[in-house]
Design a protein around this motif. Structure first.
Motif, short mmCIF file in Angstrom:
data_model
loop_
_atom_site.label_atom_id
_atom_site.label_comp_id
_atom_site.label_asym_id
_atom_site.label_seq_id
_atom_site.Cartn_x
_atom_site.Cartn_y
_atom_site.Cartn_z
N GLU A 40 42.11 72.63 45.23
CA GLU A 40 43.63 72.60 44.22
C GLU A 40 42.33 72.27 42.85
O GLU A 40 42.22 71.01 42.48
N LEU A 41 43.08 73.38 41.87
CA LEU A 41 42.47 72.91 40.77
C LEU A 41 43.61 73.20 39.81
O LEU A 41 44.61 74.12 39.56
N LEU A 42 43.45 72.06 38.90
CA LEU A 42 44.93 71.58 37.87
C LEU A 42 44.57 72.53 36.30
O LEU A 42 43.66 72.82 36.03
N VAL A 43 45.81 73.51 36.21
CA VAL A 43 45.90 73.46 34.87
C VAL A 43 47.37 73.18 34.69
O VAL A 43 48.07 72.96 34.86
N TYR A 44 47.20 73.14 32.97
CA TYR A 44 48.37 72.32 32.06
C TYR A 44 48.46 73.71 30.71
O TYR A 44 47.67 74.02 30.73
N PRO A 45 50.09 73.87 30.63
CA PRO A 45 49.94 74.39 28.69
C PRO A 45 49.28 74.10 28.65
O PRO A 45 48.76 73.00 28.05
N GLY A 46 48.38 74.98 28.09
CA GLY A 46 47.12 74.88 26.35
C GLY A 46 46.23 74.70 27.38
O GLY A 46 45.05 73.77 25.99
N CYS A 47 45.97 74.08 28.59
CA CYS A 47 44.27 73.52 29.39
C CYS A 47 43.45 74.22 28.63
O CYS A 47 41.96 73.29 28.77
N PRO B 70 56.24 68.61 29.53
CA PRO B 70 55.36 70.06 29.95
C PRO B 70 54.71 69.71 32.38
O PRO B 70 54.96 67.71 32.01
N SER B 71 54.67 70.26 32.23
CA SER B 71 54.46 70.13 34.35
C SER B 71 53.11 71.26 34.04
O SER B 71 53.04 72.03 33.28
N GLY B 72 52.69 70.99 35.14
CA GLY B 72 51.30 71.82 35.50
C GLY B 72 51.30 72.31 36.75
O GLY B 72 53.00 72.31 36.89
N VAL B 73 50.81 73.70 37.05
CA VAL B 73 50.35 73.95 37.95
C VAL B 73 48.86 73.76 38.96
O VAL B 73 47.73 73.60 38.16
N LEU B 74 49.00 73.75 40.28
CA LEU B 74 47.44 73.46 41.25
C LEU B 74 46.85 74.53 41.08
O LEU B 74 48.10 74.45 42.41
N LEU B 75 46.09 75.11 41.20
CA LEU B 75 45.81 76.83 42.02
C LEU B 75 45.55 75.80 43.02
O LEU B 75 44.68 75.18 42.97
N HIS B 76 45.86 76.78 44.87
CA HIS B 76 45.58 76.11 45.62
C HIS B 76 44.67 77.47 46.25
O HIS B 76 45.24 78.82 46.54
N SER B 77 43.63 76.97 46.10
CA SER B 77 42.66 78.17 46.95
C SER B 77 42.16 77.69 48.49
O SER B 77 41.53 77.86 48.59
N LYS B 78 43.58 77.81 48.69
CA LYS B 78 43.64 77.93 50.40
C LYS B 78 42.61 78.68 51.15
O LYS B 78 41.93 78.63 51.84
N PHE B 79 42.97 80.17 50.77
CA PHE B 79 42.85 81.60 51.45
C PHE B 79 41.57 81.79 50.89
O PHE B 79 41.63 83.00 51.15
N LEU B 80 40.93 81.19 50.74
CA LEU B 80 38.95 81.58 50.29
C LEU B 80 38.97 82.07 52.02
O LEU B 80 39.16 81.23 53.47
#
Lengths: 339, 565
Positions: A134-141, A267-277
């Motif tokens: 999980e990689l966190l991104v948020y507005p303006g990161c 603000p809320s963030g998104v966890l980019l989920h890289s499960k499917f490598l």
């Protein structure tokens, strides 16, 4: 709801929280110190907590991403890890490592360990608790580091930020998603679903539950109620009385779970989920055999089988990841008052 | 003649030092007030870092708490020190430690030199002020506030409520007209010294000590007693967000700040390295003498505040979880629902697609699958045709379809066989155009190869569902554009209603319908309804369908499209 039953519900949660804290306290015996550099932690540092198993391929970018955001120290539990994760982590200047051979499942999917480390080291720090994929991104990161975000949240009197987990997938079959160690996994997994998420308010913990994305669309089309939850509370200004309940989806006390509520203006963030490598296929086979991952194992065997079949999750309507702004445009995260 | 700066600091002292140095080396004296709660260690470090600058001095330290008199007291003593020590100062500028000059000092001094007797202080009467939080404006001046708003909110609120009920009022000193405004001002020596040396100052100070948030009213009110020319605006750019918290500027605001042409901005994030290095660099500044223009920033901010408070119409995500009926627009664009048409006409969607510039779906809410236009299995935004996924949250499915095809009108078929979960939602949505031919659902039943008892049961079920739907569509809460015909009414003259509906969908195309959609064979339908009746099920929604009507209709019209002029 009458006052009495409201009070009773609140008291039950209190007992639940205490029980979780007790489990956390007990679970400290399961952890062996491998490399303790926590003495470096300074006042106000942002800390990251994670438990992982055989994530050597994801680790270099994981550390780079979060260091860039402004995480000052990593506290990591290696569970039954057999690859070179331990060596990689020990070579880092800002990582403390624990290891355990105990059952991930019995430690409530690692959350007892996390709760213990959070209780011991997280007090009065802003703490990120995430998985290795999980990689966190948020507005303006890309221009504002995490301390700017936590500083703003703190001035606002908020003690947590919610984030939605976004399943990323490759353009072809899963096995085509190659990513060398150190590469940004969103390069190999550039696609995501913009719509098809459903949400509901869950009164018990006061959280908004989100389900959807490619996993629901493809693997759980017949049982949407079993599709994985996508809401999380990864960032909390920790207090020793806090505890995560199930993964980082829900925390106690209840007020930590209100982050998605629009009225809060947070603000809320998104966890980019890289499960499917591309390792995911191999992994699905292993996990099915280990049976360490879900509460109802039998239900999810079909899910693992489907992943092992190497499906293609992409479709012509999939959206391509182009940085945090595009996620705001799709309504997957929001800046709130933090403009 | 020059301008002197008072800086009120409590955190990020290194940044405050950087700004103080910038002003002092440009030729403006600086008096710094450091909050008494700052540790001795940090305070002396700040002193050491500025020791080489003659024109920087430190004023008596007060323990400053938000909304209390201490802030005014600190500003008073710093202002006295400024006026005493620096005779050359004509304007005194009150700034904070998180302020950042956006334009070179010379531009500010030129600007002030051109307006030597003007006081720049936002100062408006309580009746005109629109920004007070909590509804306390004139009451700031007439009630007592012994409790802290931040730490003892409940006591604060109760005590205010108590005083209101009792009718308590403090007397405002004679001659004062309460004014409010931003606490960041720039006053002339004349005005400022008149305030500080007023023979009645003790009286005023005693009064203002018990006013709530006196730093927003003390100078703002007293200036009105002495100033010859007041410009009621602050030279400092400050923004407040939805909740009244000061807005923080980050590195990504650089261009915005530059374009504002304001002299000073607050609050700046202490780690905004790019902002500090850009604006404090020597030679920064424009060659033209621009008037400060905070309106540009205002526009941008009101846009983001609007989005935050209202959301985007029809976009439902976890990030906006609106309360029912508090949505700003249930859906994002107009759409049309055709109820019963596909039962009465053969290939109605194909016919409709020819006449309207819209995407025409089949039964989106059919029990088997979502019939997307062209038989597609996937729709924009990765929506699948799975009925299970759709029915898990039918409303989200519909709003998603509309949102994802913005710019193109969506039409879809419906019937009582379909999922009915959205009936209330669509009926109360002003974007919906709902056209209903009631009773048309019975046509496929009449041709079904099935035991009549089964058919009768199914007919009863569908009629019940349609009646429920019609009740909704006839309720007083309807906001959609609803038209209802019974099947008997509709077949009398099908072209006129169709023309009306199509004109409404594409108002600019003046195309007349030249070809009617082909009606299904109605032979025997009247008899079928009679049979239902004979078996004890009363058909209620078909209108007055004559026993032999079906036969007549088909005899004259079947296979022969007619023209309408």
């Amino acid at each position: 709801m009458s006052v009495q039953s409201a009070w009773r519900a609140a008291y039950r949660l209190r007992l639940k929280r205490r029980q979780l804290l007790w489990r956390a306290l007990r679970s400290r015996h399961a952890l062996q110190v491998q490399h303790n550099q926590t003495a470096q932690i300074g006042r106000g540092d942002i800390l990251l907590f994670a438990s992982m198993r055989n994530e050597a391929r994801r680790l270099p970018y994981f550390l780079q991403h979060y260091r860039q955001l402004g995480v000052r120290h990593f506290l990591i539990v290696l569970n039954d890890s057999t690859d070179e994760s331990a060596e990689i982590l020990r070579a880092q200047p800002d990582v403390s490592v624990w290891s355990t051979q105990r059952s991930y499942r019995e430690a409530r999917f690692g959350m007892d360990w996390m709760n213990w480390l959070l209780m011991r080291y997280g007090r009065r720090h802003w703490c990120l608790t995430v998985d290795a994929d999980e990689l966190l991104v948020y507005p303006g990161c890309d221009t504002r580091a995490l301390p700017a975000l936590t500083g703003w949240l703190e001035a606002r009197g908020a003690s947590a930020m919610a984030a939605m987990m976004l399943d990323m997938y490759p353009e072809g079959p899963l096995s085509s998603a190659h990513s060398a160690p150190g590469d940004d996994p969103t390069k190999a997994l550039p696609l995501f679903d913009t719509q098809g998420y459903s949400w509901e308010y869950q009164p018990r913990f006061g959280n908004i539950s989100i389900r959807g994305g490619p996993r629901k669309r493809v693997f759980f089309a017949k049982h949407p109620e079993r599709a994985p939850h996508l809401h999380k509370v990864p960032l909390i200004k920790w207090d020793w009385r806090y505890a995560y309940v199930s993964s980082t989806h829900v925390a106690l006390p209840r007020h930590l779970n209100g982050g998605f509520d629009l009225r809060s203006g947070l603000p809320s963030g998104v966890l980019l989920h890289s499960k499917f490598l591309d390792g995911a296929l191999q992994r699905a086979r292993e996990e099915k055999a280990r049976g360490e991952h879900f509460t109802h194992r039998d239900r999810y065997n079909a899910y693992y089988d489907r992943i092992s079949d190497d499906p293609d999750l992409s479709c012509e309507h999939s959206a391509r990841y182009r940085g945090p702004e595009s996620l705001i445009a799709h309504g997957l995260m929001r800046a709130g008052d933090w403009t | 003649m020059t301008v002197g700066f008072i800086m009120m600091c409590h955190t990020a002292l290194d940044r405050a030092a950087q700004v103080a140095r910038y002003w002092a080396t440009s030729g403006a004296p600086v008096v710094i007030h450091v909050d008494a709660r700052v540790s001795e260690h940090d305070y002396s470090a700040l002193g050491r870092s500025l020791a080489d600058l003659e024109d920087v001095s430190f004023s008596r330290r007060y323990k400053c708490e938000w909304g209390t008199w201490s802030l005014v007291a600190a500003a008073q003593s710093a202002a006295e020190q400024m006026l005493d020590r620096h005779r050359e100062v004509r304007h005194v500028y009150l700034a904070s430690g998180s302020c950042l000059p956006l334009r070179p000092l010379s531009e500010l001094t030129d600007y002030l030199a051109a307006r030597p007797y003007t006081d720049f202080i936002e100062s408006v009467t309580t009746t005109e002020v629109g920004w007070t939080v909590g509804g306390i404006d004139i009451e700031r001046f007439t009630l007592r506030f012994p409790f802290s708003w931040k730490k003892q909110r409940r006591l604060f609120d109760r005590y205010v409520e108590f005083q209101r009920r009792v009718g308590f009022k403090r007397r405002i000193p004679h001659g004062l007209v309460p004014h409010l405004g931003s606490q960041w001002w720039c006053l002339t020596r004349q005005t400022l010294s008149a305030i500080l040396q007023d023979p009645d100052r003790d009286l005023y100070d005693r009064y203002f000590k018990r006013v709530w948030i006196p730093d927003e009213s003390y100078f703002q009110t007293l200036t009105r007693l002495y100033a010859t020319s007041v410009e009621s605006r602050s030279l400092t750019l400050t923004k407040f967000d939805f909740q009244g918290k000061p807005h923080i500027f980050y590195d990504d605001h650089l261009q915005l700040l530059r374009r504002s042409d304001c002299f000073v901005a607050r609050k700046i994030w202490p780690k905004a390295e790019r902002l500090y290095s850009t604006f404090l660099a020597p030679g920064n500044g424009s060659s033209v003498m621009a008037e400060p223009n905070p309106a540009k920033i205002d526009r941008l901010f009101s846009k983001s505040i609007e989005r935050r408070t209202k959301g985007r119409p029809g976009l439902y995500m976890q990030s906006r979880f609106p309360k029912k009926d508090h949505e700003n627009g249930k859906t994002s664009a107009p759409y049309s629902i055709f109820h019963g048409f596909s039962d009465l006409f053969e290939n109605f969607d194909g016919w409709l697609a020819k006449y309207v510039g819209a995407r025409v779906h089949g039964h989106l809410f059919a029990p088997e699958r979502a019939e997307f236009a062209g038989g597609e299995e996937m729709f924009n935004g990765c929506l699948t045709d799975s009925a299970v996924l759709r029915d898990y949250n039918a409303r989200a499915f519909l709003t998603n379809v509309i949102w994802n095809s913005r710019g193109e009108r969506q039409c879809f078929m419906s019937s009582p066989r379909d999922n009915q979960d959205n009936n209330w939602f669509t009926a109360t949505d002003p974007n919906a155009q709902i056209s209903v031919i009631s009773g048309a659902w019975a046509l496929p039943l009449s041709r079904m190869n099935e035991n009549f008892a089964t058919i009768r049961r199914e007919a009863a079920r569908l009629q019940k569902r349609e009646l429920d739907h019609l009740e909704i569509l006839r309720s007083m809460y309807v906001k959609a554009r609803v038209r209802i015909w019974s099947i008997a009414e509709f077949i009398e003259n099908p072209m006129e209603p169709l023309q009306t509906i199509i004109d409404e969908i594409s108002p600019r195309s003046t195309r007349r319908l030249t070809e009617a959609p082909q009606m299904v064979d109605l032979a025997g339908f009247g008899q079928f309804l009679q049979n239902l009746k004979n078996q004890g099920m009363q058909p209620l929604v078909m209108g007055d369908f004559p026993l032999d009507e079906g036969a007549r209709q088909t005899a004259t019209r079947r296979g022969r499209p007619y023209l309408v002029k």
